[in-house]
Design a protein around this motif. Structure first.
Motif, PDB file in Angstrom:
ATOM      1  N   UNK A 155       0.814  -1.224   0.000  1.00 38.60           N
ATOM      2  CA  UNK A 155       0.000   0.000   0.000  1.00 38.60           C
ATOM      3  C   UNK A 155       0.846   1.272   0.000  1.00 38.60           C
ATOM      4  N   UNK A 156       2.149   1.137   0.270  1.00 38.28           N
ATOM      5  CA  UNK A 156       3.024   2.317   0.210  1.00 38.28           C
ATOM      6  C   UNK A 156       4.432   1.889  -0.187  1.00 38.28           C
ATOM      7  N   UNK A 157       5.084   2.726  -1.004  1.00 42.41           N
ATOM      8  CA  UNK A 157       6.504   2.544  -1.292  1.00 42.41           C
ATOM      9  C   UNK A 157       7.118   3.906  -1.552  1.00 42.41           C
ATOM     10  N   UNK A 158       8.322   4.119  -1.014  1.00 41.69           N
ATOM     11  CA  UNK A 158       8.997   5.382  -1.274  1.00 41.69           C
ATOM     12  C   UNK A 158       9.826   5.879  -0.118  1.00 41.69           C
ATOM     13  N   UNK A 159       9.845   7.190   0.036  1.00 44.41           N
ATOM     14  CA  UNK A 159      10.686   7.861   1.026  1.00 44.41           C
ATOM     15  C   UNK A 159      10.082   7.769   2.416  1.00 44.41           C
ATOM     16  N   UNK A 160      10.919   7.992   3.408  1.00 45.47           N
ATOM     17  CA  UNK A 160      10.420   8.074   4.774  1.00 45.47           C
ATOM     18  C   UNK A 160       9.685   9.376   4.996  1.00 45.47           C
ATOM     19  N   UNK A 161      10.156  10.452   4.335  1.00 49.77           N
ATOM     20  CA  UNK A 161       9.484  11.735   4.490  1.00 49.77           C
ATOM     21  C   UNK A 161       9.687  12.599   3.254  1.00 49.77           C
ATOM     22  N   UNK A 162       9.217  13.843   3.334  1.00 44.85           N
ATOM     23  CA  UNK A 162       9.110  14.697   2.155  1.00 44.85           C
ATOM     24  C   UNK A 162      10.302  15.600   1.887  1.00 44.85           C
ATOM     25  N   UNK A 163      11.309  15.605   2.769  1.00 44.37           N
ATOM     26  CA  UNK A 163      12.467  16.479   2.556  1.00 44.37           C
ATOM     27  C   UNK A 163      13.711  15.621   2.329  1.00 44.37           C
ATOM     28  N   UNK A 164      14.192  15.520   1.089  1.00 43.14           N
ATOM     29  CA  UNK A 164      15.324  14.642   0.768  1.00 43.14           C
ATOM     30  C   UNK A 164      16.671  15.255   1.126  1.00 43.14           C
ATOM     31  N   UNK A 165      16.977  15.264   2.398  1.00 44.73           N
ATOM     32  CA  UNK A 165      18.259  15.808   2.839  1.00 44.73           C
ATOM     33  C   UNK A 165      18.850  14.901   3.908  1.00 44.73           C
ATOM     34  N   UNK A 166      20.116  15.148   4.234  1.00 44.76           N
ATOM     35  CA  UNK A 166      20.779  14.420   5.319  1.00 44.76           C
ATOM     36  C   UNK A 166      20.867  15.280   6.576  1.00 44.76           C
ATOM     37  N   UNK A 167      20.075  16.348   6.644  1.00 43.26           N
ATOM     38  CA  UNK A 167      20.093  17.271   7.789  1.00 43.26           C
ATOM     39  C   UNK A 167      18.971  16.919   8.760  1.00 43.26           C
ATOM     40  N   UNK A 168      19.326  16.631   9.979  1.00 39.81           N
ATOM     41  CA  UNK A 168      18.340  16.252  10.986  1.00 39.81           C
ATOM     42  C   UNK A 168      17.363  17.371  11.282  1.00 39.81           C
ATOM     43  N   UNK A 169      17.781  18.625  11.129  1.00 38.98           N
ATOM     44  CA  UNK A 169      16.880  19.730  11.459  1.00 38.98           C
ATOM     45  C   UNK A 169      15.761  19.907  10.433  1.00 38.98           C
ATOM     46  N   UNK A 170      15.793  19.124   9.342  1.00 37.50           N
ATOM     47  CA  UNK A 170      14.698  19.150   8.378  1.00 37.50           C
ATOM     48  C   UNK A 170      13.536  18.239   8.793  1.00 37.50           C
ATOM     49  N   UNK A 171      13.786  17.337   9.715  1.00 41.67           N
ATOM     50  CA  UNK A 171      12.780  16.339  10.069  1.00 41.67           C
ATOM     51  C   UNK A 171      11.481  16.954  10.590  1.00 41.67           C
ATOM     52  N   UNK A 172      11.525  17.928  11.509  1.00 40.19           N
ATOM     53  CA  UNK A 172      10.259  18.472  12.027  1.00 40.19           C
ATOM     54  C   UNK A 172       9.392  19.143  10.969  1.00 40.19           C
ATOM     55  N   UNK A 173      10.016  19.662   9.901  1.00 36.03           N
ATOM     56  CA  UNK A 173       9.259  20.352   8.854  1.00 36.03           C
ATOM     57  C   UNK A 173       8.723  19.407   7.780  1.00 36.03           C
ATOM     58  N   UNK A 174       9.196  18.169   7.791  1.00 33.15           N
ATOM     59  CA  UNK A 174       8.846  17.224   6.726  1.00 33.15           C
ATOM     60  C   UNK A 174       7.522  16.511   7.012  1.00 33.15           C
ATOM     61  N   UNK A 175       6.856  16.104   5.943  1.00 28.00           N
ATOM     62  CA  UNK A 175       5.708  15.202   6.063  1.00 28.00           C
ATOM     63  C   UNK A 175       6.266  13.792   6.183  1.00 28.00           C
ATOM     64  N   UNK A 176       5.966  13.113   7.274  1.00 26.91           N
ATOM     65  CA  UNK A 176       6.438  11.738   7.438  1.00 26.91           C
ATOM     66  C   UNK A 176       5.458  10.820   6.721  1.00 26.91           C
ATOM     67  N   UNK A 177       5.871  10.331   5.562  1.00 17.78           N
ATOM     68  CA  UNK A 177       4.978   9.533   4.733  1.00 17.78           C
ATOM     69  C   UNK A 177       4.595   8.203   5.382  1.00 17.78           C
ATOM     70  N   UNK A 178       5.501   7.630   6.160  1.00 20.63           N
ATOM     71  CA  UNK A 178       5.219   6.349   6.799  1.00 20.63           C
ATOM     72  C   UNK A 178       4.141   6.522   7.868  1.00 20.63           C
ATOM     73  N   UNK A 179       4.330   7.509   8.729  1.00 23.38           N
ATOM     74  CA  UNK A 179       3.342   7.781   9.763  1.00 23.38           C
ATOM     75  C   UNK A 179       1.996   8.157   9.152  1.00 23.38           C
TER      76      UNK A 179
END
Length: 207
Positions: A155-179
């Motif tokens: 039912x889902x395949x792809x990225x963990x979230x919507x911001x393709x970076x290696x910067x941890x500070x991008x995580x709070x701003x990203x849409x978490x596709x898995x969640x």
């Protein structure tokens, strides 16, 4: 100036090789049966997808040396998702498809030690050094995420979230596709973004 002109294309090529790797093989379609597999796990057991029918299954392709994987584990983002899945009786399986001698290749005890050190709580870790499972799913990156519902449907395949970076500070701003997908499934609603573009390091297959 000549040196600069020669260096920049090479640098750009390196960046692309990390973020947009080539497709490993044909990728399965969402809303179709997920490819069956049986694999050896880090704890010495054998895990078959068919035996997990009736449960939601999350597959996480991983490589502990990949900066994109380090981003999500260093910020404890991946562990939070795993703990949430465990609390909801969702089976979370890491998959390591790095071939022998390739970056990210580990044996079972090492895989388990790495998870202990990072306080990671997957249900198990599948060792796929031949790349059989990875190629069946068309896994391209670490991380690369897949969700299989209780009926065995992808039912889902792809990225963990919507911001393709290696910067941890991008995580709070990203849409978490898995969640996002798991929450929709809980409500009996369609997954909002069933296919997204995975990002990360290329999976280091043996061939």
């Amino acid at each position: 100036m000549l040196m600069r002109k020669m260096f920049l294309p090479a640098l750009m090529g390196l960046t692309l090789s990390l973020a947009v790797p080539a497709v490993a093989s044909a990728s399965p379609e969402v809303n179709q049966p997920a490819p069956a597999f049986t694999g050896k796990a880090a704890d010495g057991s054998t895990v078959a997808l068919e035996s997990l029918r009736g449960k939601t299954v999350v597959l996480e392709w991983t490589n502990h040396d990949c900066p994109f994987v380090k981003k999500h584990y260093g910020a404890e983002n991946m562990q939070a998702l795993q703990k949430e899945a465990k609390a909801r009786d969702i089976v979370w399986l890491q998959v390591i498809s790095s071939g022998p001698g390739k970056q990210g290749h580990v044996d079972g005890p090492t895989a388990m030690k790495l998870n202990d050190q990072r306080s990671a709580v997957p249900a198990n870790t599948l060792l796929d050094p031949e790349g059989t499972i990875g190629k069946a799913y068309g896994a391209q990156t670490t991380p690369h995420m897949y969700i299989i519902d209780a009926k065995g449907t992808l039912v889902y395949k792809g990225a963990i979230d919507s911001i393709p970076s290696a910067r941890a500070d991008d995580i709070p701003q990203a849409v978490n596709y898995v969640s996002e997908a798991l929450q929709a499934m809980d409500k009996g609603a369609p997954v909002p973004n069933p296919v997204t573009r995975a990002y990360g390091c290329a999976v280091h297959y043996s061939s």
